[in-house]
Structures are given as structure tokens and as C-alpha cells.
Design an enzyme around this catalytic site. Structure first.
Site, short mmCIF file in Angstrom:
data_model
loop_
_atom_site.label_atom_id
_atom_site.label_comp_id
_atom_site.label_asym_id
_atom_site.label_seq_id
_atom_site.Cartn_x
_atom_site.Cartn_y
_atom_site.Cartn_z
N ASN A 111 0.86 -1.19 0.00
CA ASN A 111 0.00 0.00 0.00
C ASN A 111 0.89 1.24 0.00
OD1 ASN A 111 -1.86 2.03 0.45
ND2 ASN A 111 -2.06 1.58 2.65
N LYS A 130 -0.01 4.32 -0.15
CA LYS A 130 -0.63 5.52 0.44
C LYS A 130 -0.49 6.68 -0.55
CE LYS A 130 0.73 3.63 4.85
NZ LYS A 130 0.38 3.70 6.24
N HIS A 132 -9.25 0.90 4.99
CA HIS A 132 -7.94 1.12 5.63
C HIS A 132 -8.13 2.05 6.83
CE1 HIS A 132 -3.84 2.48 6.30
NE2 HIS A 132 -3.47 1.36 5.70
N GLU A 187 -6.54 4.49 7.90
CA GLU A 187 -6.41 5.93 7.62
C GLU A 187 -7.70 6.47 7.01
OE1 GLU A 187 -2.74 5.61 5.44
OE2 GLU A 187 -1.71 5.09 7.30
N GLU A 246 -5.02 -5.23 10.58
CA GLU A 246 -4.03 -4.18 10.79
C GLU A 246 -4.32 -3.48 12.11
OE1 GLU A 246 -2.15 -2.88 6.89
OE2 GLU A 246 -3.96 -1.72 7.08
N GLY A 280 2.60 2.23 10.61
CA GLY A 280 3.50 3.36 10.42
C GLY A 280 4.18 3.82 11.70
N SER A 340 3.72 -2.20 10.24
CA SER A 340 5.18 -2.14 10.37
C SER A 340 5.87 -3.46 10.01
CB SER A 340 5.57 -1.68 11.79
OG SER A 340 5.07 -0.38 12.03
N GLY A 400 2.96 -1.19 4.22
CA GLY A 400 2.93 0.23 3.86
C GLY A 400 4.33 0.73 3.55
C1 PEP Z 1 -0.49 0.09 5.82
O1 PEP Z 1 -0.47 1.21 5.33
O2 PEP Z 1 -1.44 -0.68 5.54
C2 PEP Z 1 0.58 -0.32 6.72
C3 PEP Z 1 0.51 -1.50 7.30
O3 PEP Z 1 1.62 0.56 6.89
P1 PEP Z 1 3.07 0.25 7.57
O4 PEP Z 1 3.57 -1.05 6.97
O5 PEP Z 1 3.92 1.42 7.18
O6 PEP Z 1 2.86 0.14 9.04
#
Ligand code: PEP
Length: 229
Positions: A8, A10, A86, A88, A152, A158, A188, A209
């Protein structure tokens, strides 16, 4: 079963950076790979060899929905699917369980694949509400062969904080008891923790991400997944 690794991006990478990523990216055999660029980079990405998903999709075919994109529009340019729900989108753009359901249903109806995201916040985990939150979020997600769920935990996205492999396993086992589907872990995921997370029996892949922005680190996560498939 073959693991699925989805990246992803973003709000990173316009069309030029998208093409540069693909110039430097090589995935091994034995892993399913999906990439989710921003809307404006979808057309640049669909010519590549991996399925391309949008980061959201609207439930209406067309209409007065400024800033939104329909499933039919995604199909027209060769996009294979969409993320929905998601965290966000839920936290910053007012996405609710109901809009997640509507987006997922419309995407499936149009023939797209869907990765539907669920996960608890840090406050919810600390209050012992993780199971209730996951049960509520999963309950509205349609059951379909083209639908995959991503667990998630919001506190791990993040932040550099990762769920322990056991936390991921427990949440995935719960989700799988509610919804028979592949369940990806997101939060992460990096090249150095991917193998441990992906080796949990109920972890069918990862939604990545930050570490998906660099072709080498994303390829390293894909290799970890391929070695476990
Ligand atoms: C995501 O954006 O779905 C995500 C898991 O981000 P990150 O891997 O940066 O934590």
C-alpha cells in the site's frame, strides 16, 4: 497455501516514480503480489506484470460524489481490485463499517478483488475490546472468493510497533473463525520481521505500507513469503 504480499503506497509515488519502482522490482516465484498505488498512478502501473489495486473505491457507478472513483472506472483502466476500510480512511476520512461494506460489495459486483482492512486502536486493545471490535468490523464484510481480509492493528501502522507473532496469530485465528478467507497481517512489516510474522499458521500474507515503497525491501518481504509458501 501461496502467501499474498500487498504493498500500500498511500499518498506516495506519482506516475514517474511508479515506473521507476517497477524498473527496480523483481518478485520471486511462489508468492502472490499486489500493489496499491495512488489513483493517478494506476494507469502507469497496470501495464506491469502484477495485479494493481486502488486504495479505495466508491459504491455508486457514477454520480455527484466529488473526489471519488467508481469500481466501473477502475475496471475500465485494467485495475484488478481495491483496498477498502484502511484505518487511515476510517480515522481521517470518516469511513464507517457501513461504508466499508458498501464499497466492498460494489467492488465485488463489478468483478474486482477486495482487500478489506480491520483492526483495533491502541485504546481499544488496552480496554480489552480487541475481540469485540474485530467481531463488529468483520461482521459487515461480504463473503466472496475474491475478498481477502487484512488485520491491521491501528497502533502498529506506520509506528514501527509490530504485533507480536502470537498477537497476530490470535487475531487471525479469530477472524478466520468468523470469515473463511485469507487473512493478511499489516502493521510495520519489514524485511527483518516478515519471516517470523508470516510463519504463523493463520497468517496468509502481509499488507505492507512503508516498506513497500522501496523495491529492494518489498522484494525482500516477498522472498520471505515465497520461502514459506
Ligand atoms: C499500511 O499502510 O497498511 C501499513 C501496514 O503501513 P506500515 O507497513 O507502514 O505500518
Amino acid at each position: 497455501m501461496t502467501k499474498l504480499i500487498a504493498g500500500n503506497w498511500k499518498m506516495f509515488k506519482g506516475p514517474a516514480e511508479t515506473l521507476a519502482f517497477f524498473d527496480g522490482f523483481e518478485a520471486p516465484d511462489g508468492v502472490d503480489v499486489v500493489l496499491c498505488p495512488p489513483f493517478v498512478s494506476l494507469e502507469a502501473a497496470v501495464g506491469e506484470e502484477w495485479p494493481i489495486y486502488a486504495q479505495s473505491v466508491h459504491w455508486a457507478a457514477d454520480g455527484a460524489f466529488t473526489g471519488e472513483i467508481s469500481a466501473q472506472m477502475l475496471v475500465e483502466i485494467g485495475v484488478a481490485g481495491a483496498l477498502v476500510g484502511h484505518s487511515e480512511r476510517r480515522q481521517l476520512f470518516g469511513e464507517t463499517d457501513d461504508t466499508v461494506r458498501r464499497r466492498a460489495e460494489a467492488a465485488l459486483e463489478a468483478g474486482l478483488g477486495v482487500i478489506a482492512c480491520v483492526g483495533e486502536t491502541e485504546t481499544e486493545r488496552e480496554a480489552g475490546e480487541t475481540e469485540a471490535v474485530l467481531r463488529r468490523q468483520v461482521a459487515v464484510i461480504p463473503k466472496h472468493e475474491r475478498l481477502v481480509i487484512a488485520y491491521e492493528p491501528v497502533w502498529a501502522i506506520g509506528t514501527g510497533k509490530t504485533a507480536t507473532p502470537q498477537m497476530a496469530q490470535d487475531a487471525h485465528a479469530l477472524i478466520k473463525s468468523l470469515h473463511e478467507t485469507r487473512v493478511l497481517y499489516g502493521g510495520s512489516v519489514k524485511p527483518d520481521n516478515a519471516a517470523e510474522l508470516l510463519s504463523q499458521p493463520a497468517v496468509d500474507g502481509a499488507l505492507v505500507g512503508g516498506a513497500s515503497l522501496d523495491p529492494d525491501s518489498f522484494a525482500a518481504i516477498c522472498r520471505a513469503a515465497a520461502s514459506l509458501s
